[in-house]
Design a protein around this motif. Sequence first.
Motif, PDB file in Angstrom:
ATOM      1  N   GLU A  44       0.736  -1.099   0.207  1.00  0.00           N
ATOM      2  CA  GLU A  44       0.173   0.103   0.006  1.00  0.00           C
ATOM      3  C   GLU A  44       0.506   0.848   0.108  1.00  0.00           C
ATOM      4  OE1 GLU A  44      -2.116  -0.734   3.398  1.00  0.00           O
ATOM      5  OE2 GLU A  44      -4.419  -1.572   2.226  1.00  0.00           O
ATOM      6  N   TRP A  45       2.105   1.060   0.796  1.00  0.00           N
ATOM      7  CA  TRP A  45       2.827   2.366   0.823  1.00  0.00           C
ATOM      8  C   TRP A  45       3.812   2.773  -0.480  1.00  0.00           C
ATOM      9  CZ3 TRP A  45       4.171   5.410   4.901  1.00  0.00           C
ATOM     10  CH2 TRP A  45       5.130   6.053   4.561  1.00  0.00           C
ATOM     11  N   LEU A  46       3.983   1.437  -1.361  1.00  0.00           N
ATOM     12  CA  LEU A  46       4.343   1.587  -2.260  1.00  0.00           C
ATOM     13  C   LEU A  46       3.542   2.024  -3.291  1.00  0.00           C
ATOM     14  CD1 LEU A  46       7.257   0.774  -4.216  1.00  0.00           C
ATOM     15  CD2 LEU A  46       6.179  -1.772  -4.574  1.00  0.00           C
ATOM     16  N   ALA A  47       2.458   1.784  -3.196  1.00  0.00           N
ATOM     17  CA  ALA A  47       1.826   2.489  -4.714  1.00  0.00           C
ATOM     18  C   ALA A  47       1.631   3.789  -4.502  1.00  0.00           C
ATOM     19  CB  ALA A  47       0.078   1.821  -4.353  1.00  0.00           C
ATOM     20  N   GLN A  48       1.630   4.255  -3.574  1.00  0.00           N
ATOM     21  CA  GLN A  48       1.195   5.951  -3.515  1.00  0.00           C
ATOM     22  C   GLN A  48       2.430   6.305  -3.881  1.00  0.00           C
ATOM     23  OE1 GLN A  48       0.130   7.264   0.800  1.00  0.00           O
ATOM     24  NE2 GLN A  48       0.335   5.422   1.406  1.00  0.00           N
ATOM     25  N   ASP A  49       3.642   5.657  -2.866  1.00  0.00           N
ATOM     26  CA  ASP A  49       5.238   6.350  -3.186  1.00  0.00           C
ATOM     27  C   ASP A  49       5.116   7.014  -4.365  1.00  0.00           C
ATOM     28  OD1 ASP A  49       7.828   7.446  -2.966  1.00  0.00           O
ATOM     29  OD2 ASP A  49       8.383   5.257  -1.740  1.00  0.00           O
ATOM     30  N   PRO A  50       6.159   8.606  -5.110  1.00  0.00           N
ATOM     31  CA  PRO A  50       6.141   9.703  -5.774  1.00  0.00           C
ATOM     32  C   PRO A  50       7.357   9.586  -6.075  1.00  0.00           C
ATOM     33  CG  PRO A  50       5.602  10.588  -4.103  1.00  0.00           C
ATOM     34  CD  PRO A  50       5.210   9.531  -3.533  1.00  0.00           C
ATOM     35  N   GLY A  95       9.111   3.880   4.248  1.00  0.00           N
ATOM     36  CA  GLY A  95       8.296   3.403   4.887  1.00  0.00           C
ATOM     37  C   GLY A  95       8.260   4.576   5.446  1.00  0.00           C
ATOM     38  N   PRO A  96       7.280   4.454   6.493  1.00  0.00           N
ATOM     39  CA  PRO A  96       6.405   5.321   7.450  1.00  0.00           C
ATOM     40  C   PRO A  96       7.937   5.999   9.202  1.00  0.00           C
ATOM     41  CG  PRO A  96       5.167   3.294   8.315  1.00  0.00           C
ATOM     42  CD  PRO A  96       5.973   2.551   7.055  1.00  0.00           C
ATOM     43  N   ASN A  97       8.577   4.257   8.848  1.00  0.00           N
ATOM     44  CA  ASN A  97       9.729   4.602  10.151  1.00  0.00           C
ATOM     45  C   ASN A  97      10.985   5.831   9.453  1.00  0.00           C
ATOM     46  OD1 ASN A  97      10.482   4.235  12.351  1.00  0.00           O
ATOM     47  ND2 ASN A  97      12.194   3.087  12.663  1.00  0.00           N
ATOM     48  N   ARG A  98      10.385   6.276   8.117  1.00  0.00           N
ATOM     49  CA  ARG A  98      12.124   6.249   7.383  1.00  0.00           C
ATOM     50  C   ARG A  98      11.655   7.707   6.988  1.00  0.00           C
ATOM     51  NH1 ARG A  98      14.638   3.012  10.102  1.00  0.00           N
ATOM     52  NH2 ARG A  98      16.074   1.876   9.398  1.00  0.00           N
ATOM     53  N   MET A  99      12.672   8.866   7.090  1.00  0.00           N
ATOM     54  CA  MET A  99      12.192   9.861   5.839  1.00  0.00           C
ATOM     55  C   MET A  99      12.534   9.623   4.358  1.00  0.00           C
ATOM     56  SD  MET A  99      11.671  12.909   8.199  1.00  0.00           S
ATOM     57  CE  MET A  99      12.385  13.905   7.005  1.00  0.00           C
ATOM     58  N   ASN A 100      10.589  10.274   4.526  1.00  0.00           N
ATOM     59  CA  ASN A 100      10.882   9.642   2.540  1.00  0.00           C
ATOM     60  C   ASN A 100       9.615  10.443   1.621  1.00  0.00           C
ATOM     61  OD1 ASN A 100       8.330   8.431   3.043  1.00  0.00           O
ATOM     62  ND2 ASN A 100       9.757   7.057   3.972  1.00  0.00           N
ATOM     63  N   ARG A 101       9.560  11.318   0.513  1.00  0.00           N
ATOM     64  CA  ARG A 101       8.606  11.709   0.425  1.00  0.00           C
ATOM     65  C   ARG A 101       6.982  11.866   0.929  1.00  0.00           C
ATOM     66  NH1 ARG A 101       8.763  13.101  -5.952  1.00  0.00           N
ATOM     67  NH2 ARG A 101       8.044  14.398  -5.426  1.00  0.00           N
ATOM     68  N   VAL A 102       6.556  10.324   1.072  1.00  0.00           N
ATOM     69  CA  VAL A 102       5.147  10.090   1.528  1.00  0.00           C
ATOM     70  C   VAL A 102       5.524  10.561   2.964  1.00  0.00           C
ATOM     71  CG1 VAL A 102       4.120   8.169   2.374  1.00  0.00           C
ATOM     72  CG2 VAL A 102       4.764   7.985   0.550  1.00  0.00           C
ATOM     73  N   THR A 103       6.048  10.650   4.034  1.00  0.00           N
ATOM     74  CA  THR A 103       6.159  10.759   5.310  1.00  0.00           C
ATOM     75  C   THR A 103       6.151  12.519   5.536  1.00  0.00           C
ATOM     76  OG1 THR A 103       7.150   8.888   6.341  1.00  0.00           O
ATOM     77  CG2 THR A 103       7.641  10.919   7.511  1.00  0.00           C
TER      78      THR A 103
END
Length: 549
Positions: free
Chosen positions: A10-16, A58-66
């Motif tokens: 689910e995270w992968l599907a929304q990650d730009p 992932g939610p426990n990392r800094m990334n564009r989704v977070t």
Amino acid sequence: MSDLLKQAREWLAQDPDPDTRTELSDLIERADLDTLRERFGAKLEFGTAGLRGELGAGPNRMNRVTVMRAAAGLAEVLGPGKHVVIGYDARYKSDVFARDTAAVLTGAGIHASLLPQALPTPVLAFAVRHLGADAGVTVTASHNPPRDNGYKVYWGDGSQIVPPVDGQISAAIDGVGRVDDLPLGAPASPTTAGSFTELGEDILDDYIEAVIALPLGRARTLKVAYTPLHGVGAGTLTGAFLAAGFASPMAVEEQRNPDPAFPTVAFPNPEEPGAMDLALALGTKIGADVVLANDPDADRCAVGVPLRDGTWRMLTGDEVGALLGEYVIANTSGDRLVATTIVSSSLLGRIAAAHGVRYTETLTGFKWIMRAGAGLVFGYEEALGYSVGSDAGLPVHDKDGIGAALTIAAIAAEAKQAGRTLLDLLDDQARKYGVHATSQLSVRVQDLSLIAGAMARLRAEPAKELGGRAVERFDDLAQGDGGLPPTDGLRYQLAGGARVVVRPSGTEPKLKCYLEVVVPVTGEVAEARALAAEGLAALTSDLKVTLGL
């Protein structure tokens, strides 16, 4: 296992971001459950330091989704029609995270202004107030390791957020859905509706104009060696020095330009062993009067001074704070307030009392120092953070490594003109107020439960004696103290004016102990300093045993 893989997909599907998509796809394909559990079994929590953590999916990392979720949470708390200024440093993905923030805020009906390039954090803090914005965001992990990044939020007063705002933003983030469903704005153009603004270089000019209006005296003859530690400070600091009439500092060539890999240092923090080696070597080579350093986002400032034997001594944050504090007090007037934190030296309080100036202590962090009270003209914390002001107030409502470096240069130039050095000024203060020697004991752990366990033990059985000194008072700061908000910390007031404060770090997996010993000068300053050093060594030895780590 199936739930974990479902979360990851689910995270992968929304990650730009193609980089983190590739990374996560590989973890899913290999069914690397241990890594996925670490990434998805927890999340980076948004607090008074904002967000900070290692880059990755992932939610426990800094990334564009977070980051997009954080921006959407901030937008929800602010509401449409507000104005947010956004800055960033030169770390990996910082510019991308800043543009994502601008796009999300703009899509939510908020006016977003993006700084023109990677710039020091104090420029962002200045811009919030200067532009009359409602909030600010800077993307930075300050002096953390290269693989980290972070996200810090400022309010309309130009200072970092405090409760309850941080909790409101955190709750709003929890309510954000998929980021690929968020409406996004775009950079401004004549044909683009709902667009964010990219500011011009004039905002940097305005910042430099503000810091050179600080009390800087008239002496300008000074030779400075400087390092930005691969960060963003060099251009702004050089511009400020030249605008104030100083010669351009000589920068360490290997560390002059921004580099998110920080290739010449183990940790990009001027307090870490080895980080200042190249700068001190340059100082020796050019015969510098002083060595200055900024951390990567240039909100901190470190100072080195040459000794008569050709070696160098790095001043502590407390020593620099005392020099800056007395200089600001001497060059301002009226009903003024100076402030530091409960873990910094008590010397600033002695200086303030001698000059008839108000003084207060706050919890650790500039978010609290900037809320110390009316008339604040100077604030500092021992971790190399300083905000220098004038009769007009503080140009930056946060720590400012550029303004501090400029003011230290002014103090050093005045001393040089009189045939003296910063070390002579420190000796003057020791004779007036006593030697206030400070040091730290930091214990880094892999398991955070060890820190919680140590704090619980210390609370359950408070020490009766430390370093051969009786504990005259023990304060559990979690209960609040003297009107301060509760915080996870312990304070020991010891015989002879010594003090120890123990607290978990707010940004790193460390338990930190702050030590101070006060020794009156009745003879030679060197003798008093030696006695103070012995006292610190005894405290350190006892604490290592007491902590049980």
